[in-house]
Scaffold this motif. Structure first.
Motif: not given
Length: 204
Positions: A7-8, A12, A15, A19, A113, A117, A170, A174
């Motif tokens: 997730l990093n 922001q 993310q 969530c 975050f 998950s 995800f 992304s």
């Protein structure tokens, strides 16, 4: 078995959207619990998640008073010891996930975050384990101790669906543009089946 998404590597905004979408699948579990035991106000959590979606709309971004929202949310967190109802655990996970998201929006370097998950996955894992134990108990009630192997949980359709949903979300976010259209698509993606992450029908 655990879901480990990087997730990093997301911004922001991405993310927060990830969530928020997961919370769309978790909140119905809180709603069912609140209606069943007459504790907590589901509308508080629903309004807070709507506020986060509004924050994600950069063209119409709202400011969030995090301290005020967290204080309001704390009043809705159920104590598992106070309820003889297994639905308290997914409800607790939902409230804590929302709390984690607010904290992560204030401090993006925190684990907030990732916690959302994990909490979503934990809800499913716990529910699946209980369901499998109940099935075995019905077949062989004389068993003193029922042991559920991690592999059995991992292979369960609900857990497979949870893993697939988080991965799909995800992958989409992304590369998604940071706008309202992406929020609409992410929300539609997770609500397509009309079910919570535990397979509970969502009441509109």
């Amino acid at each position: 078995m655990a879901i480990h998404l990087p997730l990093n590597k997301l911004s922001q905004w991405q993310q927060v959207a990830f969530c928020a979408a997961l919370l769309e699948r978790m909140l119905p579990n809180y709603q069912m619990f609140a209606e069943h035991v007459e504790f907590g106000d589901y509308k508080v959590l629903r309004n807070q998640l709507d506020l986060i979606w509004q924050w994600l709309d950069k063209a119409n971004r709202c400011k969030i008073n995090y301290d005020a929202q967290i204080a309001k949310l704390e009043e809705q967190v159920p104590d598992p010891d106070a309820f003889d109802f297994l639905g308290v655990f997914p409800a607790l996970d939902s409230a804590m996930a929302l709390m984690s998201l607010f904290q992560a929006m204030q401090d993006p370097e925190s684990d907030g975050f990732v916690n959302v998950s994990k909490l979503s996955e934990n809800s499913v894992s716990y529910y699946v384990e209980l369901s499998l134990a109940q099935q075995i108990d019905e077949i062989t009630p004389e068993e003193d101790e029922i042991v559920i192997e991690p592999q059995q949980i991992a292979e369960h359709p609900l857990m497979q669906w949870e893993i697939a949903t988080q991965n799909e979300l995800f992958d989409f976010l992304s590369t998604a543009s940071e706008n309202k259209a992406s929020c609409v698509k992410a929300k539609a993606m997770v609500l397509e089946e009309g079910l919570s992450n535990l397979g509970i029908e969502i009441n509109a």
